[in-house]
Design an enzyme around this catalytic site. Structure first.
Site, PDB file in Angstrom:
ATOM      1  N   SER A  56       0.857  -1.194   0.000  1.00 51.97           N
ATOM      2  CA  SER A  56       0.000   0.000   0.000  1.00 51.97           C
ATOM      3  C   SER A  56       0.891   1.241   0.000  1.00 51.97           C
ATOM      4  CB  SER A  56      -0.890   0.003   1.241  1.00 51.97           C
ATOM      5  OG  SER A  56      -0.069   0.138   2.393  1.00 51.97           O
ATOM      6  N   ASP A  94      -1.420  -1.745  -3.868  1.00 49.81           N
ATOM      7  CA  ASP A  94      -2.756  -1.773  -3.273  1.00 49.81           C
ATOM      8  C   ASP A  94      -3.239  -0.329  -3.091  1.00 49.81           C
ATOM      9  OD1 ASP A  94      -4.952  -2.944  -2.022  1.00 49.81           O
ATOM     10  OD2 ASP A  94      -3.996  -2.981  -0.039  1.00 49.81           O
ATOM     11  N   HIS A  95      -4.418  -0.027  -3.576  1.00 53.67           N
ATOM     12  CA  HIS A  95      -5.025   1.304  -3.399  1.00 53.67           C
ATOM     13  C   HIS A  95      -4.168   2.471  -3.899  1.00 53.67           C
ATOM     14  CE1 HIS A  95      -8.545  -0.083  -1.274  1.00 53.67           C
ATOM     15  NE2 HIS A  95      -7.776  -0.834  -0.514  1.00 53.67           N
ATOM     16  N   ASP A 116      -7.450   3.230  -7.368  1.00 57.61           N
ATOM     17  CA  ASP A 116      -8.687   3.298  -6.592  1.00 57.61           C
ATOM     18  C   ASP A 116      -9.295   4.691  -6.700  1.00 57.61           C
ATOM     19  OD1 ASP A 116     -10.739   3.265  -4.835  1.00 57.61           O
ATOM     20  OD2 ASP A 116      -9.566   2.709  -3.070  1.00 57.61           O
ATOM     21  N   HIS A 190     -12.516  -2.623   5.410  1.00 59.15           N
ATOM     22  CA  HIS A 190     -11.120  -2.700   5.859  1.00 59.15           C
ATOM     23  C   HIS A 190     -10.999  -2.676   7.380  1.00 59.15           C
ATOM     24  CE1 HIS A 190     -10.406  -0.958   1.690  1.00 59.15           C
ATOM     25  NE2 HIS A 190      -9.743  -2.096   1.695  1.00 59.15           N
ATOM     26  N   SER A 235     -10.329  -9.893   5.800  1.00 54.98           N
ATOM     27  CA  SER A 235      -9.803 -10.587   6.981  1.00 54.98           C
ATOM     28  C   SER A 235     -10.966 -11.124   7.794  1.00 54.98           C
ATOM     29  CB  SER A 235      -8.970  -9.621   7.838  1.00 54.98           C
ATOM     30  OG  SER A 235      -7.676  -9.510   7.307  1.00 54.98           O
ATOM     31  N   ASN A 275      -8.241 -10.016  -0.597  1.00 62.32           N
ATOM     32  CA  ASN A 275      -7.225  -9.207   0.102  1.00 62.32           C
ATOM     33  C   ASN A 275      -7.258  -9.447   1.602  1.00 62.32           C
ATOM     34  OD1 ASN A 275      -6.882  -8.069  -2.399  1.00 62.32           O
ATOM     35  ND2 ASN A 275      -7.132  -5.958  -1.708  1.00 62.32           N
ATOM     36  N   SER A 278      -5.283  -7.356   7.729  1.00 63.44           N
ATOM     37  CA  SER A 278      -5.473  -7.272   9.185  1.00 63.44           C
ATOM     38  C   SER A 278      -5.164  -8.592   9.889  1.00 63.44           C
ATOM     39  CB  SER A 278      -6.909  -6.840   9.515  1.00 63.44           C
ATOM     40  OG  SER A 278      -7.166  -5.564   8.990  1.00 63.44           O
TER      41      SER A 278
HETATM   42  P1  13P Z   1      -8.411  -6.378   5.743  1.00 63.42           P
HETATM   43  O1  13P Z   1      -8.267  -5.150   6.582  1.00 63.42           O
HETATM   44  O2  13P Z   1      -9.759  -7.019   5.951  1.00 63.42           O
HETATM   45  O3  13P Z   1      -7.316  -7.339   5.935  1.00 63.42           O
HETATM   46  O4  13P Z   1      -8.386  -5.927   4.206  1.00 63.42           O
HETATM   47  C1  13P Z   1      -7.173  -5.675   3.556  1.00 63.42           C
HETATM   48  C2  13P Z   1      -7.366  -5.082   2.224  1.00 63.42           C
HETATM   49  O5  13P Z   1      -8.418  -5.071   1.639  1.00 63.42           O
HETATM   50  C3  13P Z   1      -6.179  -4.497   1.554  1.00 63.42           C
HETATM   51  O6  13P Z   1      -6.531  -3.759   0.432  1.00 63.42           O
END
Ligand code: 13P
Length: 333
Positions: A56, A94-95, A116, A190, A235, A275, A278
């Site tokens: 990220s 990511d993002h 994103d 998230h 997660s 994904n 967490s």
């Molecule tokens: P979690 O916080 O549920 O692990 O999601 C992670 C995520 O989507 C990363 O882009």
């Protein structure tokens, strides 16, 4: 300019095609430390699974963008050293929130990026995603875009409430952007606090969150047959890790995730990337807290990072084998 192929990485195109056809999902694990990287590679090699290692913007700020890219290159070499002759490792942003960030990652060897623009008005989301796709495809880098908004907080990404993806928009969006996969919002979010207790139902003393919107997922699948769909915020927030954290001095209240049965169900559909971040954070923190509480005299980081790495690896293997079903799915072992 570094091309990802020179680093031994792969993009997502072929692995997604096989995952959609085969009814399983590829794990996308976030990483920003060496121990996470080692645990991810060990888990992927032992289970013979393709894997997406994702970074990220927050991870780049924490660990340094150059270091993370060399770690990904190292991950490929490490997988081979562990006996996997043909690892399938994707280095994914990511993002990504700007064209410039996506370009920077592509130029330094990422094989896949997410742009994103889900918080933007529809037409602006399309324009931004198309700009990234046009650049990325010149280098055969695959692009994930997002429609619909996930609630929750994760690094720099946060939204107070979710807005489910509108199935009537997905054909227009994917056609006009040319994206390779689409992240959708169907009730995941998230972080480790995805739902409040008030949103859940108490079943046998356990708080069960509202189910994912499978009706929306199925409508999207009908509109875009075979198109790769991505689930963020997946997660499951295992209670044993939360309890360990709290037992050894932590204070995590009302941590609630997505039940694994629902993710298993989603993996059988066009959802081909799931994904998870967490759960890795929880596994690491639980092991470190336990170790330090039980060994108050230890001060060598290796003493507590080793059990942390083991605990993350166990979690990654569990997700691959029991939730996503990507074990044994390398094209060549
Ligand atoms: P979690 O916080 O549920 O692990 O999601 C992670 C995520 O989507 C990363 O882009």
């Amino acid at each position: 300019m570094v091309n990802y192929k020179d680093l031994g990485l792969v993009n997502t195109r072929e692995m997604f095609k096989r995952a959609v056809a085969g009814g399983y999902a590829i794990p996308a694990f976030n990483f920003n430390t060496m121990e996470q990287m080692q645990a991810i590679v060990q888990a992927a090699v032992e289970t013979k699974s393709p894997v997406i290692m994702q970074v990220s913007k927050g991870a780049r700020n924490y660990a340094n963008a150059t270091i993370l890219r060399y770690m990904a290159e190292g991950a490929v070499a490490y997988a081979k050293e562990l006996g996997c002759e043909h690892p399938e490792i994707v280095l994914h942003l990511d993002h990504g929130d700007t064209f410039e960030l996506c370009k920077d990652c592509i130029d330094m060897g990422f094989s896949s990026v997410m742009i994103d623009g889900s918080h933007l008005p529809y037409e602006e989301n399309i324009a931004l995603a198309k700009k990234v796709v046009d650049y990325a495809h010149q280098f055969d880098v695959t692009v994930e875009a997002e429609l619909g908004v996930l609630a929750g907080v994760e690094d720099e990404v946060s939204a107070a409430e979710s807005h489910y993806t509108k199935p009537e928009e997905v054909i227009d969006f994917s056609t006009r952007t040319g994206c390779d996969s689409l992240a959708i919002s169907i009730g995941t979010s998230h972080g480790a606090h995805k739902f409040t207790p008030a949103q859940c139902t108490l079943v046998n003393g356990v708080l069960v969150p509202p189910p994912l919107a499978f009706d929306i997922l199925h409508e999207i699948e009908k509109k875009l047959p075979g198109f790769p769909i991505v689930l963020h915020g997946s997660s499951s927030v295992p209670m044993d890790e939360v309890n360990t954290i709290n037992q050894y001095g932590g204070h995590l209240e009302a941590a609630i995730g997505i039940p694994e049965e629902q993710l298993r169900e989603a993996s059988k559909s066009a959802v081909c990337k799931i994904n998870i971040d967490s759960d890795s954070r929880l596994a690491m923190t639980a092991a470190i807290r336990k170790h330090l509480a039980e060994h108050p005299g230890d001060f060598d980081p290796r003493q507590y990072l080793k059990p942390a790495r083991e605990n993350m690896k166990k979690m990654y293997i569990h997700k691959i084998v029991n939730v996503l079903g990507s074990d044994g799915k390398l094209a060549q072992c």
